[in-house]
Motif scaffolding. Sequence first.
Motif, mmCIF file in Angstrom:
data_model
loop_
_atom_site.group_PDB
_atom_site.id
_atom_site.type_symbol
_atom_site.label_atom_id
_atom_site.label_comp_id
_atom_site.label_asym_id
_atom_site.label_seq_id
_atom_site.Cartn_x
_atom_site.Cartn_y
_atom_site.Cartn_z
ATOM 1 N N PRO A 126 37.391 37.607 37.791
ATOM 2 C CA PRO A 126 37.475 38.071 39.178
ATOM 3 C C PRO A 126 36.275 37.656 40.012
ATOM 4 O O PRO A 126 35.132 37.681 39.547
ATOM 5 C CB PRO A 126 37.541 39.597 39.027
ATOM 6 C CG PRO A 126 36.859 39.878 37.730
ATOM 7 C CD PRO A 126 37.192 38.719 36.838
ATOM 8 N N ASP A 127 36.550 37.289 41.259
ATOM 9 C CA ASP A 127 35.499 37.136 42.256
ATOM 10 C C ASP A 127 35.261 38.492 42.914
ATOM 11 O O ASP A 127 36.165 39.328 43.000
ATOM 12 C CB ASP A 127 35.896 36.107 43.315
ATOM 13 C CG ASP A 127 35.823 34.678 42.790
ATOM 14 O OD1 ASP A 127 35.040 34.441 41.856
ATOM 15 O OD2 ASP A 127 36.548 33.819 43.307
ATOM 16 N N ASP B 58 37.816 39.337 45.755
ATOM 17 C CA ASP B 58 39.247 39.072 45.584
ATOM 18 C C ASP B 58 40.085 40.274 46.003
ATOM 19 O O ASP B 58 39.715 41.428 45.746
ATOM 20 C CB ASP B 58 39.559 38.756 44.118
ATOM 21 C CG ASP B 58 39.176 37.344 43.738
ATOM 22 O OD1 ASP B 58 38.868 36.541 44.635
ATOM 23 O OD2 ASP B 58 39.171 37.051 42.526
ATOM 24 N N THR C 116 51.341 38.708 43.703
ATOM 25 C CA THR C 116 50.533 37.733 42.990
ATOM 26 C C THR C 116 51.244 37.355 41.700
ATOM 27 O O THR C 116 52.216 38.000 41.297
ATOM 28 C CB THR C 116 49.125 38.290 42.709
ATOM 29 O OG1 THR C 116 48.280 37.236 42.238
ATOM 30 C CG2 THR C 116 49.166 39.410 41.666
#
Length: 706
Positions: free
Chosen positions: A616-617, A620, A647
């Motif tokens: 994960p960023d 996000d 998603t």
Amino acid sequence: MTAATAARVERVDWAVPGLRMSFGYSADIPLHLQGVETGTCSVTAASRLPLVEILAAGRGHTLANSRLVQTSIGAELRYVSHEVAENSIRFVLASPDGIRAELLITGQHGAFRTSTSVVNAGERDVLLISVTSWVSPFGGAAGSRFDDPAGGWVLVEGSSDWLGEGRWTESTLRQGALLPTLREDLTGHTPRQAVIRTANGTWSTGGHLPVAGVRSEVHHVAWLWEVVHNGPWRWEVGEHRGDCYFALSGPTDGDHQWSQRLAPGESFTTVPAVVAVGTDLTAAAAALTGARRRHRRPHVDNTCPSIVFNDYMNTLNGDPSTEKLLPLVEAASTTGVETFCIDAGWYSNSSDWWDSVGEWAPSTTRFPNGLTEVVAAIRAHGMAPGLWLEPEVVGVNSPIAESLPAEAFLQRGGFRVEEQGRYHLDLRHPAARAHLDGVIDRLVAEFGIGFFKFDYNINAGPGTDRDAPSVGAGLLAHNRAQLAWIDGILDRHPSLVLENCSSGGMRADAALLSRMQLQSTSDQQDPVRYPPIAAAAPLSMLPETAASWAYPQPEMSPEESAFTLVTGLAGRFYLSGYLNRMDTAQLALVREAVDAARRLRPGLVESAPSWPLGLPDWDDRWIAAALHTPEHVVVSVWDRGQAPDQTHLNFPALRGKDVSVATVFPRSLPAWETRWNAGTGTLTVRSTVHPPTARTLILTPSVLPA
């Protein structure tokens, strides 16, 4: 010796279940890694990099540089012998000037643990200034071309800050300033720099993380490594003679003011490192997860992680009292939690306790009838009582600061190390250990404490020069004494559960977590900011160790409460919040999450992580973390808002299988829409409610008929 004999490279093959390694050496060539196989992954090295590198005062590099490799001693070490035992191999190497090195490798199932011991077998003192725990090339698939050694390789690394723990990035080595193309072929020399990451002082994970790796879709190889140390460490990635390499070590002179003098006959052993290899990041992470479990201290909690309520986060915030705690105890017991931990503040008669800690005696003003009243209530409601401690620090205004000898504290130049109003105990000293052992044994005996949260909120710096050959050597000895102290606690109280905490995750390293049963992953108080921390945590620690806070509140909507409860379900469930102020429906949702945690617990302790949307960023919208067991995959998915409202989660291991998808939590709220594509191994999810919202799903596969 003829030229033909000198050119011949001898080979040593070593195999254990799920892992095969080959090594080469000759009279002219140091011991080096030739290849690694795991059953699904095969790596061939393209460089004869020495497996052990040593720097000493008076013995530097063969080429002036700032790297751990290309050391004069490393280049001169020659194979002497090797010995194979159950799941391990030990190599003995020697140099002409009397340096003897022993490299111990223990492994299976795609991962191995290593350490190096250096013995001064000569007649003069040796001053070590760096010793590697492991060095090896990246290599590649058999038959691969190495026209560009760094081409196609991606560096995977993490960093932490208070409230922003475990933030991972992936960077192509050839892009940016990591490993630029230098055309060293024109000079005949290797590069002199590398990608270097270190931790300094006593926060082992308070910046860069000791866990990192590289992966290549070209070579179908991923490496992950972990320096197993509760103090300073270093890892580096560089380019070297037709291949790239990674090198791992504990403290060094250049980074950490560490040096160690060895008189003739004396020895030094490095901190351990663990290395895992697989075809991709998921496979390497599974191998690293398995290695962590194999090297973990046995404990009853390892196989059945207790479900804990802690009164701190977004709740009492370090200001407990009998009046505040008793309603929380009663409410927590109705949800099914098994341990109730009283967090910071229980030992102070005022709210300003920061610089007075160290005696660890219960407050008389917070608990007019004694702490026993609250502890008895916890036990009467069927829960184990727990307490917060910050054992290694003593406030400058604590009576313990005067009652203990000055030598019981870390020192520099005769002055006690002080940071933010606290002194730091030196656990090499028997008085420091005796004080802490007395505290633990007294609290267990007097109150029947079954759980301690060990916090750690200062960084004591590079170490101590009292009775130490160097500041860094003093700190290393203290670090090792801390591990021995923890082992002693558990030897005396084998069922005691210990939580590791350190300003969130500033000291969440594998050395401590091999002994302690859980790690609170963050102090992040914003539930919307927490998911990337919880999702990435199983790359840094075991899923059953990763305790991410779930702190539902009475003012939250059902979806907001479910959002933070899913964060807890991503690993080991860890609960807080004003449960005593909730209505029946709100408390029922919390109870549903605790029930889900209990159902998931047997699979949690044998699971391996993956990231269906990638690591994960921080910002996000969609975040997903999966835990794979032999029977199913549990995936937690968070939707933090903004378009799009769906998603696609990727599960390559489930490709070609029919999969049933069910909601684990919350079953009492509207279900999300899901659609499985067996051909691509993709799960499409669409949130059907207004974000922030989250769901924990379970995927159960079956093979499609032919």
